[in-house]
Scaffold this motif. Sequence first.
Motif, PDB file in Angstrom:
ATOM      1  N   GLU A  67       0.729  -1.063  -0.113  1.00 28.81           N
ATOM      2  CA  GLU A  67      -0.052  -0.024  -0.305  1.00 28.81           C
ATOM      3  C   GLU A  67       0.821   1.264  -0.091  1.00 28.81           C
ATOM      4  OE1 GLU A  67      -3.915  -1.848   2.216  1.00 28.81           O
ATOM      5  OE2 GLU A  67      -2.669  -0.617   3.185  1.00 28.81           O
ATOM      6  N   LEU A  68       1.937   1.350   0.908  1.00 29.94           N
ATOM      7  CA  LEU A  68       2.958   2.256   0.694  1.00 29.94           C
ATOM      8  C   LEU A  68       3.572   2.407  -0.501  1.00 29.94           C
ATOM      9  CD1 LEU A  68       4.287   4.603   2.372  1.00 29.94           C
ATOM     10  CD2 LEU A  68       5.739   3.040   3.215  1.00 29.94           C
ATOM     11  N   ARG A  69       4.170   1.396  -1.016  1.00 34.54           N
ATOM     12  CA  ARG A  69       5.118   1.391  -2.168  1.00 34.54           C
ATOM     13  C   ARG A  69       4.339   1.816  -3.442  1.00 34.54           C
ATOM     14  NH1 ARG A  69       6.719  -3.495  -1.585  1.00 34.54           N
ATOM     15  NH2 ARG A  69       8.870  -3.013  -0.683  1.00 34.54           N
ATOM     16  N   PHE A  70       3.097   1.247  -3.494  1.00 37.34           N
ATOM     17  CA  PHE A  70       2.140   1.680  -4.791  1.00 37.34           C
ATOM     18  C   PHE A  70       1.261   2.657  -4.541  1.00 37.34           C
ATOM     19  CE2 PHE A  70       3.485  -2.953  -5.242  1.00 37.34           C
ATOM     20  CZ  PHE A  70       4.747  -2.594  -5.897  1.00 37.34           C
ATOM     21  N   ASP A  71       1.367   3.387  -3.461  1.00 32.55           N
ATOM     22  CA  ASP A  71       0.068   4.362  -3.111  1.00 32.55           C
ATOM     23  C   ASP A  71      -1.303   3.666  -3.250  1.00 32.55           C
ATOM     24  OD1 ASP A  71      -0.953   6.746  -2.520  1.00 32.55           O
ATOM     25  OD2 ASP A  71      -0.657   7.809  -4.345  1.00 32.55           O
ATOM     26  N   ARG A  72      -1.372   2.491  -2.680  1.00 25.31           N
ATOM     27  CA  ARG A  72      -2.494   1.762  -2.892  1.00 25.31           C
ATOM     28  C   ARG A  72      -3.403   2.098  -1.463  1.00 25.31           C
ATOM     29  NH1 ARG A  72      -1.559  -4.432  -2.783  1.00 25.31           N
ATOM     30  NH2 ARG A  72      -0.243  -3.995  -4.719  1.00 25.31           N
ATOM     31  N   ALA A  76      -8.063  -1.586  -1.495  1.00 26.02           N
ATOM     32  CA  ALA A  76      -8.123  -1.273  -2.852  1.00 26.02           C
ATOM     33  C   ALA A  76      -8.738  -2.716  -3.680  1.00 26.02           C
ATOM     34  CB  ALA A  76      -7.006  -0.624  -3.398  1.00 26.02           C
ATOM     35  N   ALA A  77      -7.834  -3.559  -3.429  1.00 30.83           N
ATOM     36  CA  ALA A  77      -8.346  -4.796  -4.288  1.00 30.83           C
ATOM     37  C   ALA A  77      -9.667  -5.300  -4.089  1.00 30.83           C
ATOM     38  CB  ALA A  77      -7.377  -6.005  -3.743  1.00 30.83           C
ATOM     39  N   GLU A  78     -10.106  -5.227  -2.725  1.00 35.61           N
ATOM     40  CA  GLU A  78     -11.512  -5.720  -2.647  1.00 35.61           C
ATOM     41  C   GLU A  78     -12.550  -4.715  -3.312  1.00 35.61           C
ATOM     42  OE1 GLU A  78      -9.326  -5.298  -0.414  1.00 35.61           O
ATOM     43  OE2 GLU A  78      -8.925  -7.468   0.318  1.00 35.61           O
ATOM     44  N   GLU A  79     -12.179  -3.476  -3.217  1.00 39.08           N
ATOM     45  CA  GLU A  79     -13.208  -2.213  -3.705  1.00 39.08           C
ATOM     46  C   GLU A  79     -13.027  -2.515  -5.346  1.00 39.08           C
ATOM     47  OE1 GLU A  79     -13.145   2.588  -4.388  1.00 39.08           O
ATOM     48  OE2 GLU A  79     -12.035   1.495  -2.655  1.00 39.08           O
ATOM     49  N   ASP A  82     -15.214  -5.531  -6.399  1.00 36.69           N
ATOM     50  CA  ASP A  82     -16.482  -5.387  -6.215  1.00 36.69           C
ATOM     51  C   ASP A  82     -16.977  -4.627  -7.386  1.00 36.69           C
ATOM     52  OD1 ASP A  82     -16.818  -6.755  -3.880  1.00 36.69           O
ATOM     53  OD2 ASP A  82     -16.741  -4.900  -2.596  1.00 36.69           O
ATOM     54  N   ALA A  83     -16.203  -3.440  -7.735  1.00 33.97           N
ATOM     55  CA  ALA A  83     -16.687  -2.761  -9.028  1.00 33.97           C
ATOM     56  C   ALA A  83     -16.742  -3.537 -10.160  1.00 33.97           C
ATOM     57  CB  ALA A  83     -15.671  -1.507  -8.985  1.00 33.97           C
ATOM     58  N   LEU A  84     -15.922  -4.475 -10.240  1.00 34.66           N
ATOM     59  CA  LEU A  84     -15.846  -5.341 -11.490  1.00 34.66           C
ATOM     60  C   LEU A  84     -17.156  -6.305 -11.509  1.00 34.66           C
ATOM     61  CD1 LEU A  84     -12.019  -6.680 -11.567  1.00 34.66           C
ATOM     62  CD2 LEU A  84     -13.300  -5.155 -13.241  1.00 34.66           C
ATOM     63  N   GLU A  85     -17.615  -6.704 -10.311  1.00 35.71           N
ATOM     64  CA  GLU A  85     -18.776  -7.509 -10.425  1.00 35.71           C
ATOM     65  C   GLU A  85     -19.903  -6.570 -10.570  1.00 35.71           C
ATOM     66  OE1 GLU A  85     -18.542 -10.836 -10.280  1.00 35.71           O
ATOM     67  OE2 GLU A  85     -16.337 -10.837 -10.183  1.00 35.71           O
ATOM     68  N   THR A  86     -20.078  -5.641 -10.116  1.00 32.22           N
ATOM     69  CA  THR A  86     -21.209  -4.653 -10.354  1.00 32.22           C
ATOM     70  C   THR A  86     -21.242  -4.480 -11.665  1.00 32.22           C
ATOM     71  OG1 THR A  86     -21.062  -3.827  -8.026  1.00 32.22           O
ATOM     72  CG2 THR A  86     -22.292  -2.413 -10.039  1.00 32.22           C
ATOM     73  N   THR A 104     -12.279  -0.862 -17.876  1.00 30.96           N
ATOM     74  CA  THR A 104     -11.085  -0.021 -18.510  1.00 30.96           C
ATOM     75  C   THR A 104     -10.545   0.473 -17.224  1.00 30.96           C
ATOM     76  OG1 THR A 104     -11.963   0.037 -20.883  1.00 30.96           O
ATOM     77  CG2 THR A 104     -10.112   1.507 -20.175  1.00 30.96           C
ATOM     78  N   ARG A 105     -11.454   1.390 -16.723  1.00 30.47           N
ATOM     79  CA  ARG A 105     -11.003   2.167 -15.388  1.00 30.47           C
ATOM     80  C   ARG A 105     -10.157   1.318 -14.475  1.00 30.47           C
ATOM     81  NH1 ARG A 105     -12.164   3.356 -10.035  1.00 30.47           N
ATOM     82  NH2 ARG A 105     -13.923   1.766 -10.252  1.00 30.47           N
ATOM     83  N   VAL A 106     -11.028   0.124 -13.951  1.00 31.88           N
ATOM     84  CA  VAL A 106     -10.412  -0.862 -13.019  1.00 31.88           C
ATOM     85  C   VAL A 106      -8.887  -1.401 -13.405  1.00 31.88           C
ATOM     86  CG1 VAL A 106     -10.630  -3.071 -11.993  1.00 31.88           C
ATOM     87  CG2 VAL A 106     -12.632  -1.228 -12.009  1.00 31.88           C
ATOM     88  N   GLU A 107      -9.061  -1.764 -14.936  1.00 28.17           N
ATOM     89  CA  GLU A 107      -7.745  -2.290 -15.239  1.00 28.17           C
ATOM     90  C   GLU A 107      -6.757  -1.281 -15.290  1.00 28.17           C
ATOM     91  OE1 GLU A 107      -4.681  -3.915 -18.000  1.00 28.17           O
ATOM     92  OE2 GLU A 107      -5.859  -1.947 -18.191  1.00 28.17           O
ATOM     93  N   HIS A 108      -6.798  -0.086 -15.539  1.00 22.89           N
ATOM     94  CA  HIS A 108      -5.721   0.856 -15.388  1.00 22.89           C
ATOM     95  C   HIS A 108      -5.414   1.072 -13.673  1.00 22.89           C
ATOM     96  CE1 HIS A 108      -6.862   2.899 -19.439  1.00 22.89           C
ATOM     97  NE2 HIS A 108      -6.319   1.668 -19.448  1.00 22.89           N
ATOM     98  N   ARG A 109      -6.559   1.241 -13.139  1.00 22.25           N
ATOM     99  CA  ARG A 109      -6.144   1.417 -11.619  1.00 22.25           C
ATOM    100  C   ARG A 109      -5.424   0.182 -11.026  1.00 22.25           C
ATOM    101  NH1 ARG A 109      -8.630   5.451  -8.639  1.00 22.25           N
ATOM    102  NH2 ARG A 109      -8.000   6.437 -10.498  1.00 22.25           N
ATOM    103  N   ALA A 110      -5.793  -0.939 -11.484  1.00 24.42           N
ATOM    104  CA  ALA A 110      -5.134  -2.011 -10.853  1.00 24.42           C
ATOM    105  C   ALA A 110      -3.724  -2.157 -11.186  1.00 24.42           C
ATOM    106  CB  ALA A 110      -5.953  -3.427 -11.498  1.00 24.42           C
TER     107      ALA A 110
END
Length: 439
Positions: A67-72, A76-79, A82-86, A104-110
């Motif tokens: 979380e610190l290294r990647f500003d995550r 975030a993974a769970e959120e 959940d966004a993908l499933e919705t 596309t948004r989730v792919e970029h953010r991941a």
Amino acid sequence: MPSIPNGAEPLGARVRRLRRARGLTQRELAEPRYDRGFLAKVESGRRLPSADVVSHLARRLGLTADELRFDRPPGAAEELTDALETAYRELQQGGLEAAEREFTRVEHRAAEYRLPEVQCHARFYLGEVQWQRYDIPLADKGFVYAMELADAASPRLRAMIINRVAACRALSGDLGAAVALVEAALGELRAGASDPDAELALLTALIHPLIEMGALRRARRAAEEGRRALASAHRKDISARYHRQAAQLWQAIGLVDRAEKDLSRALRLFTSIGYDRDAARCRWARGFLWRRLGKLDDAHAELLLARDLLAKAGSREGVLGATIELADVRRRQGALDEAAELAEGIRPLLDRSPDIEARAEVLRLLGLIARARGDLSNATTLLEEAATAQENSELLGALVATSLHLGDTLRDRGLIEKAAEAYRRGVRAAAMSDSGPAD
């Protein structure tokens, strides 16, 4: 330590920002393992922190090291999952463009957060968008793109991707490659830790291509093994897809009651999780079953409903399949003009697709309509085109039926030797498979 993406905040600057946001001094964050001067060098970028330093600072900041290294952000993974499933449920209900934007948004953010499994899942769903649009080549590329991250994915997600890649191969006419791909993945899965959902997804992927190859005994073995995996599976969507696919096998070998029960289970499961497209596909399958049983009025009503629901869900592939079956029902009911209009209406969509199975089915259907109208010459041409496509793609079960229709048409024209060759073609196809003639 991973490299910093272009434009990303340097790690030291992030530590300083997060420290200040929590009201901590450099000494308070650094101690007891490090001193203020050391932290000052880290924050200024003059000292690259080791993994141990990152872990210490993350704990002091209430974060994980990643979380610190990647500003995550925490969770975030769970959120994002959940966004993908919705968004996937929205895709199932016809919201293709909105779902595609979210995937596309989730792919970029991941990717930004270094969450490869979430990124892989987003890529998989982007492939599903193209599948629903019936752009099989682009869907295939999307699923292969997801496979690039499959090593970081769960066995279940890998199995779902392979399921779809195999389906693209089968629709493109390479049934043998589809089966080989799934069987190889199944062998690898069984050599490792048990995962019933993944195993069920792979066994489900085997059933349809094996049926089309005429390998009904192998398809039944896959279905029975799937039934055993089903007892330990957890995912409703994977279980529902198994029930729907198994129903095709039970129907092909004459176990009609079992087929109807599996379709009903699949429909209930898909409905319970809001998967409208897949629920409509169950209705399409049920209309197909009723057509095979001669319940033409019931089949007509169910296929009309399925086609409308699939159109609402934006599933071009589903609309195509339901329309083919609907046209065949109308042919059997004697409405030849309507049947021909339905079949001709979907040919432009097929011309832009590699779906050889569907293209050959439409050719056969138009050949049967021509034969019913007494146009035996045109019927011969269409049925020969269908048989050749089926033979080239190893669609042996369908080839048996088409050869029978072609032989009957040639016999009606008095072309006895050619009719006999058509019948022999069907016999060879039957000998290579373990199926009997379809209708």
